[in-house]
Design a protein around this motif. Sequence first.
Motif, PDB file in Angstrom:
ATOM      1  N   ASP A  36       0.831  -1.211   0.000  1.00  0.00           N
ATOM      2  CA  ASP A  36       0.000   0.000   0.000  1.00  0.00           C
ATOM      3  C   ASP A  36       0.863   1.257   0.000  1.00  0.00           C
ATOM      4  OD1 ASP A  36      -2.190  -1.622   0.011  1.00  0.00           O
ATOM      5  OD2 ASP A  36      -2.678  -1.331   2.121  1.00  0.00           O
ATOM      6  N   THR A  37       1.964   1.207   0.736  1.00  0.00           N
ATOM      7  CA  THR A  37       2.888   2.343   0.751  1.00  0.00           C
ATOM      8  C   THR A  37       3.470   2.577  -0.637  1.00  0.00           C
ATOM      9  OG1 THR A  37       3.474   1.811   3.048  1.00  0.00           O
ATOM     10  CG2 THR A  37       4.938   3.309   1.866  1.00  0.00           C
ATOM     11  N   LEU A  38       3.873   1.487  -1.292  1.00  0.00           N
ATOM     12  CA  LEU A  38       4.461   1.599  -2.628  1.00  0.00           C
ATOM     13  C   LEU A  38       3.444   2.099  -3.658  1.00  0.00           C
ATOM     14  CD1 LEU A  38       6.593  -1.667  -2.602  1.00  0.00           C
ATOM     15  CD2 LEU A  38       7.437   0.676  -2.410  1.00  0.00           C
ATOM     16  N   THR A  39       2.186   1.684  -3.504  1.00  0.00           N
ATOM     17  CA  THR A  39       1.142   2.172  -4.406  1.00  0.00           C
ATOM     18  C   THR A  39       0.945   3.671  -4.240  1.00  0.00           C
ATOM     19  OG1 THR A  39      -0.018   0.045  -4.409  1.00  0.00           O
ATOM     20  CG2 THR A  39      -1.309   1.999  -5.000  1.00  0.00           C
ATOM     21  N   CYS A  40       0.904   4.131  -2.994  1.00  0.00           N
ATOM     22  CA  CYS A  40       0.764   5.563  -2.726  1.00  0.00           C
ATOM     23  C   CYS A  40       1.985   6.325  -3.248  1.00  0.00           C
ATOM     24  CB  CYS A  40       0.576   5.795  -1.227  1.00  0.00           C
ATOM     25  SG  CYS A  40       0.241   7.511  -0.795  1.00  0.00           S
ATOM     26  N   MET A  41       3.164   5.717  -3.100  1.00  0.00           N
ATOM     27  CA  MET A  41       4.400   6.331  -3.592  1.00  0.00           C
ATOM     28  C   MET A  41       4.350   6.463  -5.116  1.00  0.00           C
ATOM     29  SD  MET A  41       8.272   5.022  -2.732  1.00  0.00           S
ATOM     30  CE  MET A  41       7.879   4.859  -0.993  1.00  0.00           C
ATOM     31  N   ASN A  42       3.827   5.444  -5.770  1.00  0.00           N
ATOM     32  CA  ASN A  42       3.674   5.478  -7.228  1.00  0.00           C
ATOM     33  C   ASN A  42       2.730   6.606  -7.640  1.00  0.00           C
ATOM     34  OD1 ASN A  42       3.826   3.966  -9.993  1.00  0.00           O
ATOM     35  ND2 ASN A  42       1.647   4.235  -9.612  1.00  0.00           N
ATOM     36  N   ASN A  43       1.618   6.753  -6.910  1.00  0.00           N
ATOM     37  CA  ASN A  43       0.661   7.819  -7.214  1.00  0.00           C
ATOM     38  C   ASN A  43       1.293   9.200  -7.044  1.00  0.00           C
ATOM     39  OD1 ASN A  43      -1.160   5.776  -7.602  1.00  0.00           O
ATOM     40  ND2 ASN A  43      -2.166   6.012  -5.622  1.00  0.00           N
ATOM     41  N   LEU A  44       2.081   9.352  -5.978  1.00  0.00           N
ATOM     42  CA  LEU A  44       2.727  10.643  -5.745  1.00  0.00           C
ATOM     43  C   LEU A  44       3.753  10.932  -6.842  1.00  0.00           C
ATOM     44  CD1 LEU A  44       3.114  13.142  -4.046  1.00  0.00           C
ATOM     45  CD2 LEU A  44       4.703  11.859  -2.582  1.00  0.00           C
ATOM     46  N   ALA A  45       4.462   9.907  -7.276  1.00  0.00           N
ATOM     47  CA  ALA A  45       5.425  10.098  -8.371  1.00  0.00           C
ATOM     48  C   ALA A  45       4.715  10.613  -9.628  1.00  0.00           C
ATOM     49  CB  ALA A  45       6.144   8.783  -8.669  1.00  0.00           C
ATOM     50  N   TYR A  46       3.560  10.067  -9.914  1.00  0.00           N
ATOM     51  CA  TYR A  46       2.767  10.507 -11.068  1.00  0.00           C
ATOM     52  C   TYR A  46       2.346  11.973 -10.913  1.00  0.00           C
ATOM     53  CZ  TYR A  46      -1.462  11.130 -13.873  1.00  0.00           C
ATOM     54  OH  TYR A  46      -2.418  11.625 -14.717  1.00  0.00           O
ATOM     55  N   LEU A  47       1.881  12.341  -9.699  1.00  0.00           N
ATOM     56  CA  LEU A  47       1.439  13.710  -9.466  1.00  0.00           C
ATOM     57  C   LEU A  47       2.604  14.703  -9.531  1.00  0.00           C
ATOM     58  CD1 LEU A  47      -1.096  13.017  -6.575  1.00  0.00           C
ATOM     59  CD2 LEU A  47      -1.651  13.753  -8.892  1.00  0.00           C
ATOM     60  N   LEU A  48       3.752  14.305  -8.986  1.00  0.00           N
ATOM     61  CA  LEU A  48       4.927  15.177  -9.043  1.00  0.00           C
ATOM     62  C   LEU A  48       5.393  15.369 -10.489  1.00  0.00           C
ATOM     63  CD1 LEU A  48       6.922  13.851  -5.948  1.00  0.00           C
ATOM     64  CD2 LEU A  48       5.707  16.030  -6.148  1.00  0.00           C
ATOM     65  N   ASP A  49       5.275  14.308 -11.274  1.00  0.00           N
ATOM     66  CA  ASP A  49       5.609  14.406 -12.695  1.00  0.00           C
ATOM     67  C   ASP A  49       4.683  15.406 -13.377  1.00  0.00           C
ATOM     68  OD1 ASP A  49       6.657  13.885 -15.232  1.00  0.00           O
ATOM     69  OD2 ASP A  49       5.244  12.255 -15.572  1.00  0.00           O
ATOM     70  N   SER A  50       3.372  15.334 -13.064  1.00  0.00           N
ATOM     71  CA  SER A  50       2.408  16.270 -13.646  1.00  0.00           C
ATOM     72  C   SER A  50       2.711  17.704 -13.223  1.00  0.00           C
ATOM     73  CB  SER A  50       0.980  15.897 -13.212  1.00  0.00           C
ATOM     74  OG  SER A  50       0.651  14.593 -13.629  1.00  0.00           O
ATOM     75  N   ARG A  51       3.233  17.851 -12.004  1.00  0.00           N
ATOM     76  CA  ARG A  51       3.544  19.183 -11.483  1.00  0.00           C
ATOM     77  C   ARG A  51       4.854  19.730 -12.039  1.00  0.00           C
ATOM     78  NH1 ARG A  51       4.115  19.859  -5.065  1.00  0.00           N
ATOM     79  NH2 ARG A  51       6.225  19.143  -5.518  1.00  0.00           N
ATOM     80  N   GLY A  52       5.679  18.849 -12.601  1.00  0.00           N
ATOM     81  CA  GLY A  52       6.961  19.279 -13.138  1.00  0.00           C
ATOM     82  C   GLY A  52       8.139  19.047 -12.223  1.00  0.00           C
ATOM     83  N   SER A  53       7.903  18.365 -11.097  1.00  0.00           N
ATOM     84  CA  SER A  53       8.996  18.055 -10.153  1.00  0.00           C
ATOM     85  C   SER A  53       9.644  16.743 -10.587  1.00  0.00           C
ATOM     86  CB  SER A  53       8.456  17.964  -8.723  1.00  0.00           C
ATOM     87  OG  SER A  53       7.790  19.152  -8.358  1.00  0.00           O
ATOM     88  N   MET A  54      10.417  16.775 -11.649  1.00  0.00           N
ATOM     89  CA  MET A  54      10.910  15.570 -12.300  1.00  0.00           C
ATOM     90  C   MET A  54      11.914  14.794 -11.446  1.00  0.00           C
ATOM     91  SD  MET A  54       9.208  15.784 -15.095  1.00  0.00           S
ATOM     92  CE  MET A  54       9.935  14.716 -16.314  1.00  0.00           C
ATOM     93  N   ASP A  55      12.814  15.503 -10.750  1.00  0.00           N
ATOM     94  CA  ASP A  55      13.817  14.810  -9.935  1.00  0.00           C
ATOM     95  C   ASP A  55      13.160  13.997  -8.829  1.00  0.00           C
ATOM     96  OD1 ASP A  55      15.868  15.813 -11.450  1.00  0.00           O
ATOM     97  OD2 ASP A  55      16.240  17.537 -10.145  1.00  0.00           O
ATOM     98  N   GLU A  56      12.215  14.631  -8.117  1.00  0.00           N
ATOM     99  CA  GLU A  56      11.514  13.933  -7.031  1.00  0.00           C
ATOM    100  C   GLU A  56      10.698  12.769  -7.584  1.00  0.00           C
ATOM    101  OE1 GLU A  56       9.599  16.678  -4.062  1.00  0.00           O
ATOM    102  OE2 GLU A  56      10.181  18.150  -5.575  1.00  0.00           O
TER     103      GLU A  56
END
Length: 451
Positions: A331-351
């Motif tokens: 569940d933690t990894l799934t949430c981490m995956n979702n956050l990675a997607y949102l950060l990508d949409s926001r333009g925070s590519m490194d994070e």
Amino acid sequence: LKHSPDCSGLRPPQPPSRWHRPRTAMTPEDARIGILACFRKVDERKTGSIRFQALLKIVQGVSKQAWTTEELTRLVDEAGLRPDAGDVDYEAFVRWMFGEPTARTLQNHYASPKAYADGQPFDATDTPYVAANAMGSPIYVHREAGVSVLQEGWDLRPEDYTGDGQVFFFQCATVAEFERLASETVLTEEAWQSVQGGPEDKPGVILVSPEPAAAKLSAEEGYEGIWVPVILEPGIAVQEEAEKGEPLEQWRLQMDAEVAAERAAGATERRKRACLQVMRKRHGDSDSSTLSAMNDLAFILEARGKVEEAAEVCSEALSIYKATLGETHPDTLTCMNNLAYLLDSRGSMDESEALARQVLQGRQAALGDDHADTNTAVYNLAELLEARGKLDESEQLFVREHDWCKKTYGPKHKCTRESWANLCRFRKVHKRNTLQAEDRRKRAGKFSSAI
């Protein structure tokens, strides 16, 4: 109301003298029919409900002293009819007065601002409905009729509308149509336009009422498929002339696609916010239902273009997951995956890249290389690296993802073909010929060996 039976102590402690049994003999059924007939006379909107204030005026005609606002509120609330919703279902109210069980129906659930609109699930206890899933989307299934209803409806009421809604149902004509509509995070303009029907001079969306299960319809009678609840303010839909023998009322709704999409998206966001507040209050921040509500809200916010707030909500959820379940929990990894997607949409590519790599490593360690979730993480990281211009590693991951699909599903499976098409797209766009030449050499070697 004078003809109603004793309400088992729920009446005021000292009933007024005017509240009495009729002098002439009257059966409970006669009394019930008579009371319903009186209610229907004042039901000018023909909605089966009466304004709470109008009901208060009626009962205060019996006794103003006994029937105060507080007393009627308590009585109707005891019947489970939510007096603060603005309208009261008078048929259910009368059934309850006569000791009959008050049926919890999907129409009541979706119409009430204190139920569906506040993010509350339908309480299916002691009802013919059961919660289930169809192609990954939550639905309610009527056990007897076999009718299925999508849990997420289209609430098309204006934001400032506070009364009860008028509930209809739209039938998905095919499984493919249901899958397409259910896969949308929010109702889109394209989806709304796609369900328009009727002649060119009279377009619109055809809705039905009541719910098909209530009319005792089944798949054998041509009512198969999955239905989508549609909630409107009264007076928006226009009733069509019924065909002979048709058990359902048909209504036509004409609404601009942009208006429909904006209203539905706004209502979904408000509902998810309300649901999160309820879950926090009821279960606390670390409960799984609260975390699930946070995830739902984050994706609605992202779909509406509110990426910054979506990332904040998802980041908060990830912190709670890490603290309660640890960094390697699925569940933690799934949430981490979702956050990675949102950060990508926001333009925070490194994070975003750092999180995507962490997800892949975590799933490889916990699930192994051959698990479907691991393969999803491979594909997500490949896409992210492609966007960042890291083409060598990205291509290797796309090849790995395609090899997994071919090994797992076979070369002719839909997923394998889509994976191969994506790999070809990557190589064409980026003019990557090295691995293509290597593939051709391998195939040529296999061909010569076969000869």
